[in-house]
Enzyme design. Structure first.
Site, mmCIF file in Angstrom:
data_model
loop_
_atom_site.group_PDB
_atom_site.id
_atom_site.type_symbol
_atom_site.label_atom_id
_atom_site.label_comp_id
_atom_site.label_asym_id
_atom_site.label_seq_id
_atom_site.Cartn_x
_atom_site.Cartn_y
_atom_site.Cartn_z
ATOM 1 N N CYS A 134 -2.489 0.323 7.358
ATOM 2 C CA CYS A 134 -2.024 1.499 7.098
ATOM 3 C C CYS A 134 -2.282 2.412 8.221
ATOM 4 O O CYS A 134 -1.335 3.271 8.669
ATOM 5 C CB CYS A 134 -2.287 2.292 5.698
ATOM 6 N N HIS A 157 0.762 -1.276 -0.076
ATOM 7 C CA HIS A 157 0.110 0.034 0.300
ATOM 8 C C HIS A 157 0.830 1.312 0.000
ATOM 9 O O HIS A 157 1.987 1.214 0.508
ATOM 10 C CB HIS A 157 -0.951 0.149 1.356
ATOM 11 N N GLU A 161 0.906 4.249 1.829
ATOM 12 C CA GLU A 161 1.520 4.536 2.832
ATOM 13 C C GLU A 161 2.598 3.648 3.515
ATOM 14 O O GLU A 161 3.485 4.222 4.160
ATOM 15 C CB GLU A 161 0.216 4.321 3.821
ATOM 16 N N CYS A 166 -6.545 2.341 5.375
ATOM 17 C CA CYS A 166 -7.186 1.039 5.791
ATOM 18 C C CYS A 166 -6.463 0.790 7.196
ATOM 19 O O CYS A 166 -5.851 1.456 7.695
ATOM 20 C CB CYS A 166 -6.884 -0.228 4.867
#
Length: 152
Positions: free
Chosen positions: A89, A56, A58, A86
Site C-alpha cells: 500500500c 487492502h 488503501e 504495508c
C-alpha cells in the site's frame, strides 16, 4: 497541519473500517481526498469478502479515486487510512503520486511508512509523499485490538 485538520477525514475512514467487520475483514478503512479536501473515494479491506490478496483498504480507495479522476496520477490528493500502510500500500501511494499519506495507528509488524520500513520517504524514489502519522491513533488501534481479541 495538525491532527484536528485530519480528524474528520480519519473518522470517515474509521467508519469504513467498521463496515469491513460485516464481511469478517480486518477493520481498516481508507479515504482519498481531492486537492480541495473533499472526499473522492473510499475503501475498506475486502480480502475476505472478495478473496483478493490485494484487497487492502488503501488499494481499493486509490483504484476508486483513479477511476473517478480518469487518471492514475493523483497529484494533490491525500490518502487517509486507519492503519500505517504495508509495503504494497505504501508502494501504491508512491506510484499513484498522492501528495500526502495520513494514517492513524502504527503497525510495528508490517508498517512501511516509518515503523518497519519507510517506503514513502525512500530517497531513491522519484516521488515521496508527505506523511502525517498518529491521527486518532488510539481509536484506530482499539478497533483493531478488539477485532483480533475476538478472532484469536
Amino acid at each position: 497541519m495538525t491532527d484536528e485538520r485530519w480528524a474528520g477525514p480519519m473518522r470517515a475512514a474509521l467508519d469504513e473500517a467498521r463496515a469491513a467487520l460485516a464481511t469478517g475483514d480486518v477493520p481498516i478503512g481508507a479515504l482519498v481526498l481531492g486537492p480541495d479536501g473533499t472526499p473522492v473515494a473510499h475503501g475498506r479491506n475486502v480480502r475476505e469478502a472478495e478473496s483478493d490478496p490485494t484487497g487492502h483498504a488503501e488499494v481499493v480507495a486509490l483504484r476508486e479515486a483513479a477511476r473517478a479522476r480518469g487518471e492514475w496520477r493523483l497529484d494533490g490528493h491525500t490518502l487517509v487510512v486507519t492503519l500505517e500502510p504495508c509495503t504494497m500500500c505504501a508502494g501504491a501511494a508512491v506510484l499513484s503520486r498522492v501528495e500526502r499519506v495520513v494514517f492513524g495507528a502504527w503497525d510495528p509488524k508490517a508498517g512501511a511508512v516509518g515503523s518497519l520500513w519507510d517506503v514513502v520517504r525512500d530517497r531513491r524514489l522519484n516521488h515521496r509523499p508527505e506523511v502525517v502519522a498518529g491521527v486518532l491513533a488510539d481509536e484506530a488501534a482499539a478497533l483493531l485490538e478488539e477485532f483480533f481479541a475476538q478472532h484469536r
